[in-house]
Design a protein around this motif. Structure first.
Motif, short mmCIF file in Angstrom:
data_model
loop_
_atom_site.label_atom_id
_atom_site.label_comp_id
_atom_site.label_asym_id
_atom_site.label_seq_id
_atom_site.Cartn_x
_atom_site.Cartn_y
_atom_site.Cartn_z
N ALA A 1 -25.96 -94.47 58.50
CA ALA A 1 -26.28 -95.19 57.27
C ALA A 1 -26.33 -94.23 56.09
O ALA A 1 -25.86 -94.54 54.99
N ARG A 2 -26.90 -93.04 56.30
CA ARG A 2 -26.95 -92.04 55.23
C ARG A 2 -25.53 -91.60 54.85
O ARG A 2 -25.21 -91.40 53.68
N TRP A 3 -24.67 -91.44 55.86
CA TRP A 3 -23.28 -91.05 55.60
C TRP A 3 -22.57 -92.12 54.77
O TRP A 3 -21.83 -91.80 53.83
N LEU A 4 -22.80 -93.39 55.10
CA LEU A 4 -22.20 -94.48 54.33
C LEU A 4 -22.72 -94.48 52.89
O LEU A 4 -21.95 -94.71 51.95
N ALA A 5 -24.01 -94.22 52.72
CA ALA A 5 -24.58 -94.17 51.37
C ALA A 5 -23.97 -93.04 50.56
O ALA A 5 -23.60 -93.22 49.39
N VAL B 1 -28.80 -106.92 47.28
CA VAL B 1 -28.55 -107.07 48.72
C VAL B 1 -29.08 -108.43 49.16
O VAL B 1 -29.65 -108.58 50.24
N GLY B 2 -28.91 -109.43 48.29
CA GLY B 2 -29.50 -110.74 48.52
C GLY B 2 -28.50 -111.77 49.03
O GLY B 2 -27.65 -111.48 49.88
N VAL B 3 -28.59 -112.97 48.49
CA VAL B 3 -27.79 -114.10 48.98
C VAL B 3 -26.30 -113.83 48.81
O VAL B 3 -25.49 -114.14 49.68
N VAL B 4 -25.92 -113.25 47.67
CA VAL B 4 -24.51 -112.92 47.38
C VAL B 4 -24.43 -111.44 47.02
O VAL B 4 -25.22 -110.95 46.20
N ARG B 5 -23.47 -110.72 47.60
CA ARG B 5 -23.35 -109.27 47.45
C ARG B 5 -21.94 -108.90 47.01
O ARG B 5 -21.01 -109.66 47.19
N ASP B 6 -21.79 -107.68 46.50
CA ASP B 6 -20.47 -107.11 46.25
C ASP B 6 -20.57 -105.60 46.32
O ASP B 6 -21.68 -105.03 46.36
N ALA B 7 -19.41 -104.93 46.35
CA ALA B 7 -19.39 -103.49 46.57
C ALA B 7 -20.14 -102.74 45.48
O ALA B 7 -20.90 -101.80 45.76
N ALA C 1 -34.38 -100.54 54.34
CA ALA C 1 -33.50 -101.06 53.28
C ALA C 1 -32.15 -100.35 53.31
O ALA C 1 -31.09 -100.97 53.12
N LEU C 2 -32.16 -99.04 53.56
CA LEU C 2 -30.93 -98.27 53.64
C LEU C 2 -30.03 -98.78 54.76
O LEU C 2 -28.81 -98.92 54.60
N LEU C 3 -30.62 -99.07 55.92
CA LEU C 3 -29.84 -99.58 57.04
C LEU C 3 -29.17 -100.91 56.69
O LEU C 3 -28.00 -101.14 57.01
N ILE C 4 -29.91 -101.80 56.03
CA ILE C 4 -29.37 -103.12 55.67
C ILE C 4 -28.26 -102.97 54.63
O ILE C 4 -27.17 -103.53 54.77
N ALA C 5 -28.53 -102.22 53.56
CA ALA C 5 -27.56 -102.09 52.48
C ALA C 5 -26.30 -101.36 52.93
O ALA C 5 -25.18 -101.74 52.55
N ALA C 6 -26.45 -100.32 53.74
CA ALA C 6 -25.28 -99.59 54.23
C ALA C 6 -24.42 -100.46 55.13
O ALA C 6 -23.19 -100.44 55.04
N SER C 7 -25.06 -101.24 56.00
CA SER C 7 -24.30 -102.14 56.87
C SER C 7 -23.58 -103.21 56.06
O SER C 7 -22.43 -103.58 56.36
N ALA D 1 -27.44 -105.09 61.10
CA ALA D 1 -28.48 -104.99 60.07
C ALA D 1 -28.12 -105.74 58.80
O ALA D 1 -29.01 -106.13 58.03
N GLU D 2 -26.83 -105.95 58.55
CA GLU D 2 -26.40 -106.61 57.31
C GLU D 2 -26.71 -108.09 57.28
O GLU D 2 -26.70 -108.73 56.22
N PHE D 3 -27.02 -108.68 58.43
CA PHE D 3 -27.17 -110.14 58.50
C PHE D 3 -28.62 -110.56 58.27
O PHE D 3 -29.46 -110.48 59.16
N VAL D 4 -28.88 -111.00 57.06
CA VAL D 4 -30.21 -111.43 56.63
C VAL D 4 -30.13 -112.92 56.29
O VAL D 4 -29.25 -113.35 55.55
N GLN D 5 -31.04 -113.67 56.87
CA GLN D 5 -31.04 -115.12 56.62
C GLN D 5 -32.00 -115.45 55.49
O GLN D 5 -33.16 -115.04 55.51
N PHE D 6 -31.48 -116.19 54.52
CA PHE D 6 -32.30 -116.65 53.41
C PHE D 6 -32.57 -118.14 53.60
O PHE D 6 -31.63 -118.93 53.70
#
Length: 525
Positions: free
Chosen positions: A506-510, A431-437, A466-472, A224-229
């Motif tokens: 994903a909820r646990w990671l959040a 959660v865009g092109v560049v991310r950090d913790a 969105a939660l699935l993507i951001a958590a991954s 889920a974390e892999f989004v192509q821009f």
């Protein structure tokens, strides 16, 4: 309403599957009129298929593996590449007017990260529109297919551990009406997640809805974390952003900043034809530095632009830009989701009775970064496979009606309009092109709050996706393909594996991110 098979989604994957299932009775639920609300209709590139001299499915697969940054399922992608020519011929049989030479041979062009000219097109940049026109016409004349337009799926019906139908809410004239559509088999073909982001090239129906309802029912989600821009959305303030197809760079167009300086040659040996994630980050960096980014087509295409790329030309003219003589302002925009509902090599999900095809699915063929023009190919290849398997299974419509689960709330559909806009800004910013913790933790907090406050099913499901993507993205502490972590800028060989998680995980990671709980070494497997 009951049907042997329900397909949710009126794009290429859904309609192709319905046609391949004939004469099995199929009901297609589409949020918009078929052919109009699908990302497939907007596709400008074409379909990748190794059909030319000197090319081969094995080379096509090798290019896909290279672009996928270590996460492509090599056996699955080789099978897809070998099926490609047959699926192109299926589309030709349906009347798709792919470009041909005077001798009748298919014209094939090259796109970024392909080692050969293997993209079949229609009038340069009109493949998606032409394919959808042909499929819609075929569907309309196929008596085994019932199309229900204006129906938005809100939940899956699960009985005794098996998916048995869909709860959908009618839109046009029936904003508060929910209905149960019961089925022997359900196929999700709902498209991607573009409208989770403030800047996207996708239509409004691509909002992660299918991903959310499958995850809520318990389906496994992958990558889920892999989004192509897409690096070259035309930056003119439109939503969705019009696209300057990658084929322009394939034909020699260059990327320059406001000073006229090319910047991609210093970032990658293939310059403008580098993989999309690298080009997107290059464009993003120029914009962040205040230098701007522009596509220069003047020398490479020039006066032929309006004829060769009519869709792009029309978008430019609408903003007062003449691509024959002017630079085209561009910016990265959410374009494609490599992740989605996990499926096997035949399109079956982890839930009995549920299949997924097209962008909503994660089949393993894209890895961390989709190779150009493999998306339409994946849609038809897996649609064909699912149809073949369902014909063999011969599902039957359930014999007993039952009431759909209560909706719980029936507000005006625009009640969450401001909250949806806030979610989209949050996803683009954090959660865009560049991310950090730190940014991802902030995004997770905001997403959880928005989901809890949701008044409408639309926001509720968008927040879940969105939660699935951001958590991954939070869990993968490395940079790979479409996932760039500024705080972990290099790939980690130990993490060269696909991620898998459930909505509960994903909820646990959040919760952990908000509580400062240490993470395990990497993505779940």
């Amino acid at each position: 309403m009951r049907s042997p098979v329900i397909i949710v989604g009126g794009g290429l994957a859904g309609l192709f599957c319905a046609l391949k299932l004939a004469p099995t009775q199929v009901t297609v639920l589409a949020a918009a009129p078929i052919g109009h609300g699908a990302s497939s209709a907007w596709a400008q590139g074409g379909i990748a298929a190794a059909m030319g001299e000197g090319d081969s499915p094995e080379q096509h697969a090798a290019d896909t593996v290279a672009a996928g940054a270590g996460l492509v399922d090599e056996a699955v992608v080789l099978g897809m590449a070998r099926d490609a020519a047959d699926r192109v011929h299926d589309l030709l049989d349906l009347g798709v007017p792919f470009d041909r030479t005077l001798e009748g041979k298919l014209i094939q062009s090259r796109e970024a990260a392909h080692s050969a000219r293997r993209i079949v097109r229609v009038r340069g940049d009109m493949a998606g529109k032409a394919i959808m026109q042909a499929l819609v016409a075929a569907v309309r004349r196929t008596p085994s297919i019932t199309v229900c337009e204006g129906e938005v799926a809100e939940a899956l019906i699960v009985r005794e551990g098996r998916v048995a139908g869909v709860v959908a809410r009618g839109q046009a004239g029936r904003a508060k009406e929910t209905r149960a559509f019961l089925a022997g088999a359900v196929v999700l073909a709902t498209g991607g997640v573009g409208h989770l982001y403030a800047v996207t090239t996708n239509p409004p129906q691509a909002n992660g809805n299918g991903l959310a309802i499958a995850a809520e029912a318990g389906a496994l989600v992958a990558d889920a974390e892999f989004v192509q821009f897409h690096p070259t959305a035309i930056d003119i303030g439109r939503d969705p952003a019009p696209l300057a197809t990658e084929a322009l760079r394939g034909e020699g167009a260059t990327l320059v900043n406001r000073a006229g300086e090319r910047f991609m040659a210093a970032l990658h040996p293939d310059a403008e034809l580098a993989p999309r994630d690298i080009v997107a980050r290059g464009v993003f960096a120029e914009i962040q530095a205040g230098r701007g980014a522009f596509l220069d087509c003047r020398a490479a295409i020039g006066a032929e632009f309006p004829e060769r790329f009519p869709t792009v030309a029309a978008a430019c003219r609408g903003a007062g830009i003449d691509p024959v003589t002017d630079l085209i302002p561009v910016a990265p925009a959410e374009h494609y989701h490599m992740g989605g509902i996990w499926t096997d090599e035949r399109g079956a999900t982890s839930l009995p009775g549920l299949w997924a095809i097209g962008e909503v699915a994660s089949t393993g063929v894209h890895g961390a970064n989709r190779l150009a023009s493999n998306s339409l190919l994946e849609a038809v290849v897996f649609a064909d496979r699912v149809a073949a398997d369902l014909r063999a299974l011969a599902p039957v419509a359930p014999s007993a009606e039952f009431a759909p689960p209560p909706a719980g709330f029936e507000p005006h559909p625009d009640a969450d309009g401001e909250a949806i806009a806030a979610l989209r800004r949050l996803m683009s910013d954090k959660v865009g092109v560049v991310r950090d913790a730190a940014g991802l933790a902030e995004a997770l907090a905001g997403i959880v709050a928005l989901e809890r406050a949701a008044l409408t099913p639309a926001l509720r499901n968008m927040a879940r996706s969105a939660l699935l993507i951001a958590a991954s993205a939070y869990a993968r502490r490395e940079s790979r393909g479409g996932h760039m972590r500024a705080d972990h800028p290099a790939p980690d060989p130990a993490l060269a594996r696909r991620s898998r998680l459930t909505l509960g995980e994903a909820r646990w990671l959040a919760e952990g991110a908000l509580a400062g709980r240490p993470l395990s070494p990497g993505p779940s497997t």
